[in-house]
Enzyme design. Structure first.
Site, PDB file in Angstrom:
ATOM      1  N   CYS A   1     -35.381   9.059   3.542  1.00 40.18           N
ATOM      2  CA  CYS A   1     -34.007   8.559   3.408  1.00 40.18           C
ATOM      3  C   CYS A   1     -32.974   9.658   3.229  1.00 40.18           C
ATOM      4  O   CYS A   1     -32.008   9.479   2.497  1.00 40.18           O
ATOM      5  CB  CYS A   1     -33.875   7.599   2.219  1.00 40.18           C
ATOM      6  SG  CYS A   1     -34.844   6.134   2.364  1.00 40.18           S
ATOM      7  N   ASN A   2     -33.200  10.810   3.832  1.00 40.94           N
ATOM      8  CA  ASN A   2     -32.223  11.884   3.670  1.00 40.94           C
ATOM      9  C   ASN A   2     -32.004  12.572   5.014  1.00 40.94           C
ATOM     10  O   ASN A   2     -32.503  13.667   5.249  1.00 40.94           O
ATOM     11  CB  ASN A   2     -32.718  12.874   2.615  1.00 40.94           C
ATOM     12  CG  ASN A   2     -31.596  13.774   2.129  1.00 40.94           C
ATOM     13  OD1 ASN A   2     -30.872  14.348   2.946  1.00 40.94           O
ATOM     14  ND2 ASN A   2     -31.430  13.882   0.831  1.00 40.94           N
TER      15      ASN A   2
END
Ligand SMILES: *Cc1c(COP(=O)(O)O)cnc(C)c1O
EC number: 2.8.1.9
Length: 833
Positions: free
Chosen positions: A401-402
Site C-alpha cells: 500500500c505504498n
C-alpha cells in the site's frame, strides 16, 4: 515477528526467555507468563481486563440520562483525555475525534476541505500510504513531492506553481513510511506553520502517524508547531480495539465549519418537513464530527489496552528503545548474509536504524528488503511469503500500500508499473518478478512484543533457505534417459484421480475402468466448487484444510454425485448429500434451484451455476464451518463461463540455449535475447480448463516422489504420500532402477496406452497447500520445506507436470478412440522429448 498490519500489538510469538534476555535490560515483563495454550501474556491480560470491565459494568448508549448511559459517557470522556495524554497535549489546544481507523480520519479532513469555498489544493509526500494518495481525487489540483520538493517549498517555492494561492492547501505526509520505516521530520509541519502568514490562504498540515506511533512516542505538546491534523489507528499500537483517532489542533477547527453532512448525535436541533434548518453542536469539535453512535465498547477497551500495554511494555519511549535495538540486530543480521561467492543475500531498502541519514530523522523498526540468489536473480515474493507462513513468520510482501515508496525503492518507472498492470500484475498475485525486476518488497516489522529470538530465528530462516553455500547450476542434472536408450514399456499409469469438487477430496478411478479424457481435463475433474456465500470467492484448502475431508464419489449407475464428510458431522445434518450428475439438473429439481452467479476462482472472475438448495448448502456450511454454497462450472461455457490454462514450460526446463541468463550477474555480458518458449500464447489461448488452478491435467512421477521422500528422511522428516500433490495421473515404473527422478521435467510429449498423445505444458508451481495431509487435513512443514531446498528454480518451487490431451490431426479424427479418448490404470506410458 509481527507486522503492523495484522499482529502488531497482538503479542504474537513471545518467548519468555527472550524477553528476559540480558542483552536488553529495558523491557520489564512483569509477572505474566506464556501459558500452555500458547496464549500470549499481553493478549490474555488485555482480554481478561476487558472482560472484567464488561461483566461488572453495564454500558448503555451515550446521550441519555440512565445510569448505564451516564457511565458510558463519563468513561468515554476519561478515555478521550487519556488519548490526549498519550500525545502529551493539553485539551485546551487539541480535540480528539474517534474514528474507525487512520483512513477514516483522513477522509473526515478531506471531506471538510473539499467543502471550503474554493476547494483545496493537495500536496502529498512520495512515501505516502495509499490512504494519503486518494485525497488527490477530491482536490482542485494536486502534486506528489519528494524530500527535495518539500525543502524547496520551505524555501519559498510552492510545488503547486503560481496560481496556488487561490485555494487552501493541504500538505500530507507520513511520520514514518509504512514501506521501509523511514521517519520524516516533524519539523516540516512546524515550518509550514510559520509560513502560514505569508500565504493568502492557509496551508494546513496532515500528519499520518499510523506507522510511527506503533513503536515510538509522538509528542505534540507544542501546539504552535504541531500538525493541524494527526491520524492514527489504535489497533496498530495495541492490537485491539479496532479504533482510530483524528487529533485536531484547535487553531485549525475552522476547516470543519464548511462540512455539510451531519448525522445522529452531531446536531443540537434539526427541523425537517416544512422548514429546513439544523444547529450543529457547538461546544466541542468531536461532537460535530462523530456521526452516529460512538463505538462505545471499543473506546472502553482502549482504556484497558492503554493500561495493559504500559504495564507490560512500559512507556512508548521504552518500546522505542527496545524495537530500535531489535531493528539494528535484524538489519545487521540480514545485511551480513552472503552467498558462498561473496554476493549479498539481501538487498535492504531501509536505512540503518542506528545511523540517521540526511533528510530522514532515522528509521523505525521496519526492514524492507528483497532476496537474491548467488547469481543476482530475485526471489519470488510470493514464494518467500509461502515459506515464511509455513515457518510461522508474519511478514508482509508486495506493494504494501505504498505506491510512491515502492516505485522509488525499486526504481520502477510509471510506464513500467502500467506495463506490469496490463500484463496481468495485480496486488497480491504470484507474478511478482516482471521483466527482471521485483514488483514489491518483503517487509518485516518489529513491535513491543518482538524478541531477540524472533529476530535471530528470522535471520536464520533467510540464511537456511536462501543462502547458497556453493554456487550450483540453476538447472537440474540432465536426465539420463534419452529417446534412443529409453525402454518404452517400463512406465505405466499407476493411479488416476479426479477431484469433482475443487479443493475437496479425490475420487480414485477404479482399475479396469476406461476414463474419458477431454480437452479441459479428465472427465468430472473440478466441475464443481464451493463458493463463499458473501464474497462469491471459491473456497480453497489453503485456507480451509478441512475441505480435504469432504469426499465426493461418482456413482454412474444412479447418475449421482454423492458427498460425505470424513470428519465429525454436526448432529442435525444428514450423513451425505446426493446430487444429479445430469448437466441439466432442472429436470430433477425445480427450476429455481439454480442461480447464475459471479464468483472468483484463483483471482479470476467467472460465472457459475450456484445451487440454491438449502439441504445441499446447509450440509457444506455445517461441516466446514464456513457459509458456502455449491456451484457448478460445466464444460462448454462461453465468456465468463469458460477458463483457460495458464501453464507453460519453465525456463529451467528449456534446453540450455533457450534459457536466458539470470539477470544482473555482476560483470556479465549483455543478456542474449532468449527465443520464446515453444508454447506460444496463441497455442495456450486454445487450452480450456474448468476449475483447476492452472491446466487440464496434472501428472506426477513416483520416482520423483521417492527421491523427494529420501531427501525428507535425510532431514529427519516423515515421508509424504502422493495424495498431497493432488495429481490426476500418477506415473510409476515397473523397473524402478530405470526411472531417474524428475525426468518428467524434460518430457515434451507422452503417449498413453499406445494410442493417445498428451502435450506437456510445463512444471507445476507449488505452494504450501502440499503440506496438508489429505487423509486427516492436518498441516505440517513437509514436503514444502524440502521442496524449497531441492526443487527451487528461478525463485519458484516446482513438483509434477501439467499436461493436456493432444487431439490427432484431422485425417485420423474419425476413429472411435479419437472421438472419445480414454485412459485406464495400467496403461503404458511412453515419453517423448
Ligand atoms: C496502516 C497505515 C495506514 C492505514 O491505516 P488504516 O488503519 O488501514 O486506516 C495509513 N498510513 C500508514 C503509514 C499506515 O501504516
Amino acid at each position: 515477528m509481527a507486522t503492523f498490519d495484522s499482529l502488531a500489538g497482538a503479542g504474537y510469538n513471545i518467548t519468555i526467555e527472550a524477553l528476559r534476555d540480558e542483552e536488553y535490560p529495558m523491557l520489564q515483563v512483569g509477572s505474566v507468563y506464556l501459558d500452555h495454550a500458547g496464549t500470549t501474556p499481553y493478549a490474555k491480560s488485555l482480554m481478561d481486563r476487558f472482560a472484567r470491565d464488561m461483566t461488572t459494568n453495564l454500558f448503555g448508549n451515550p446521550h441519555s440520562a440512565s445510569a448505564s448511559s451516564q457511565l458510558s459517557t463519563s468513561r468515554i470522556e476519561d478515555v478521550r483525555l487519556r488519548v490526549l495524554q498519550f500525545f502529551n497535549v493539553d485539551p485546551v489546544d487539541f480535540d480528539v475525534v474517534f474514528v474507525a481507523n487512520a483512513t477514516a480520519g483522513i477522509k473526515l479532513v478531506v471531506d471538510a476541505m473539499r467543502c471550503l469555498p474554493g476547494g483545496f489544493d493537495y500536496v502529498y509526500h512520495r512515501d505516502s500510504h495509499t490512504s494519503l494518495v486518494g485525497p488527490r481525487e477530491e482536490a482542485r489540483d494536486s502534486v506528489c513531492v519528494d524530500d527535495r520538493g518539500v525543502q524547496d517549498w520551505l524555501a519559498g517555492t510552492s510545488p503547486l506553481g503560481a496560481d496556488a494561492a487561490s485555494a487552501a492547501t493541504l500538505f500530507a505526509y507520513p511520520a514514518q513510511s509504512n514501506m521501509d520505516g523511514r521517519r520524516l521530520p516533524l519539523s516540516w509541519a512546524a515550518q509550514l506553520g510559520q509560513n502560514r502568514a505569508a500565504h493568502v490562504n492557509r496551508t494546513y498540515t496532515l500528519l499520518d502517524a499510523a506507522a510511527l506511533v506503533c513503536s515510538s512516542p509522538l509528542d505534540l505538546s507544542c501546539a504552535d508547531t504541531a500538525p493541524d491534523f494527526t491520524v492514527m489507528s489504535f489497533y496498530k499500537v495495541f492490537g485491539f480495539p479496532d479504533l482510530g483517532a483524528l487529533l485536531v489542533r484547535r487553531g485549525a477547527e475552522d476547516v470543519f465549519a464548511s462540512r455539510r453532512y451531519f448525522g445522529g448525535g452531531t446536531v443540537d436541533m434539526v427541523v425537517c418537513l416544512k422548514e429546513r434548518w439544523h444547529a450543529p453542536k457547538s461546544q466541542f469539535l468531536h461532537e460535530r464530527l462523530e456521526d452516529g453512535t460512538l463505538p462505545v465498547h471499543s473506546i472502553i477497551a482502549l482504556d484497558a489496552a492503554l493500561d495493559v500495554h504500559k504495564q507490560l511494555f512500559g512507556l512508548m519511549r521504552d518500546v522505542a528503545a527496545h524495537t530500535g535495538f531489535l531493528a539494528k540486530r535484524l538489519y545487521d543480521g540480514l545485511g551480513s548474509l552472503q552467498h558462498g561467492n561473496g554476493e549479498p543475500v539481501c538487498v535492504l531498502y531501509s536505512l540503518d536504524p542506528a545511523s540517521p541519514t540526511a533528510g530522514a530523522v532515522g528509521n523505525g523498526p521496519v526492514l524492507a528488503f528483497n532476496i537474491r540468489n548467488s547469481f543476482g536473480a530475485w526471489a519470488s515474493l510470493a514464494e518467500v511469503e509461502k515459506l515464511a507462513t509455513l515457518k510461522q513468520f508474519h511478514i508482509r510482501t508486495g506493494g504494501v500500500c505504498n505506491p510512491g515508496g515502492i516505485a522509488s525503492a525499486l526504481g520502477l518507472e510509471p510506464w513500467e508499473m502500467r506495463q506490469n498492470f496490463s500484463s496481468g500484475f495485480r496486488c497480491g498475485t504470484d507474478n511478482d518478478i516482471m521483466a527482471g525486476k521485483p514488483t514489491g518488497v518483503i517487509r518485516a516489522s518489529l513491535g513491543a512484543m518482538s524478541t531477540i529470538s524472533d529476530v535471530d530465528k528470522f535471520v536464520g530462516f533467510v540464511s537456511e533457505f536462501y543462502r547458497e553455500e556453493c554456487v550450483v547450476p540453476q538447472s537440474p542434472p540432465a536426465p539420463a534417459l534419452r529417446p534412443r536408450d529409453a525402454p518404452s514399456s517400463h512406465l505405466y499409469v499407476h493411479d488416476i484421480l479426479v477431484y469433482p469438487i475443487k479443493s475437496c477430496g479425490g475420487f480414485q478411478v477404479p482399475e479396469g475402468v476406461d476414463w474419458e479424457v477431454r480437452p479441459e481435463g479428465l472427465a468430472w475433474d473440478r466441475e464443481w466448487c464451493l463458493v463463499h456465500q458473501g464474497s462469491g470467492q471459491a473456497l480453497s484448502q489453503k485456507r480451509h484444510p478441512q475441505m480435504a475431508l469432504v469426499r465426493p464419489s461418482l456413482d454412474f449407475d444412479r447418475g449421482e454425485l454423492r458427498v460425505t464428510f470424513a470428519g465429525s458431522i454436526p448432529r442435525h445434518l444428514p450423513r451425505e448429500v446426493v446430487l444429479p450428475l445430469s448437466k441439466n439438473p432442472n429436470v430433477f429439481q425445480s427450476p429455481e434451484s439454480f442461480r447464475w452467479r459471479s464468483s472468483r476462482v484463483c483471482g479470476e472472475e467467472i460465472l457459475a451455476q450456484t445451487y440454491a438448495s438449502p439441504e445441499i448448502n446447509v450440509f457444506f456450511t455445517g461441516v466446514l464451518g464456513v457459509p458456502c454454497a455449491l456451484a457448478r462450472f460445466p464444460a462448454g461455457g462461453q465468456g465468463k463461463s469458460m477458463r483457460h490454462s495458464k501453464a507453460h514450460l519453465q525456463k529451467y526446463q528449456l534446453p540450455a540455449g533457450f534459457r536466458s541468463r539470470p539477470v544482473c550477474i555482476p560483470g556479465s555480458f549483455p543478456d542474449p535475447v532468449p527465443p520464446s518458449p515453444p508454447d506460444s500464447d496463441s497455442e495456450k489461448a486454445e487450452q480450456r480448463i474448468l476449475l483447476s488452478n492452472e491446466s487440464p491435467i496434472l501428472a506426477i512421477s513416483m520416482a520423483s516422489l521417492d527421491a523427494l521422500n529420501r531427501e525428507i528422511a535425510k532431514a529427519g522428516g516423515r515421508a509424504v504420500s502422493a495424495a498431497v500433490f493432488r495429481a490426476n495421473v500418477v506415473i510409476a515404473s515397473s523397473d524402478p532402477g530405470a526411472a531417474p527422478p524428475y525426468s518428467e521435467d524434460s518430457w515434451r510429449r507422452l503417449r498413453v496406452g499406445g494410442r493417445h498423445d498428451f502435450a506437456m505444458l510445463g512444471a507445476c508451481r507449488r505452494c504450501h497447500m502440499v503440506c496438508i495431509n489429505q487423509e486427516t487435513a492436518e498441516k505440517s512443514e513437509e514436503p514444502f520445506v524440502t521442496l524449497s531446498k531441492t526443487r527451487r528454480f528461478d525463485g519458484k518451487v516446482f513438483f509434477g507436470t501439467h499436461m493436456c490431451y493432444s487431439a490427432p490431426a484431422a485425417a485420423q479424427a474419425l476413429t472411435r478412440d479419437a472421438q472419445c479418448p480414454t485412459i485406464r490404470v495400467g496403461d503404458a506410458v511412453e515419453p517423448g522429448w
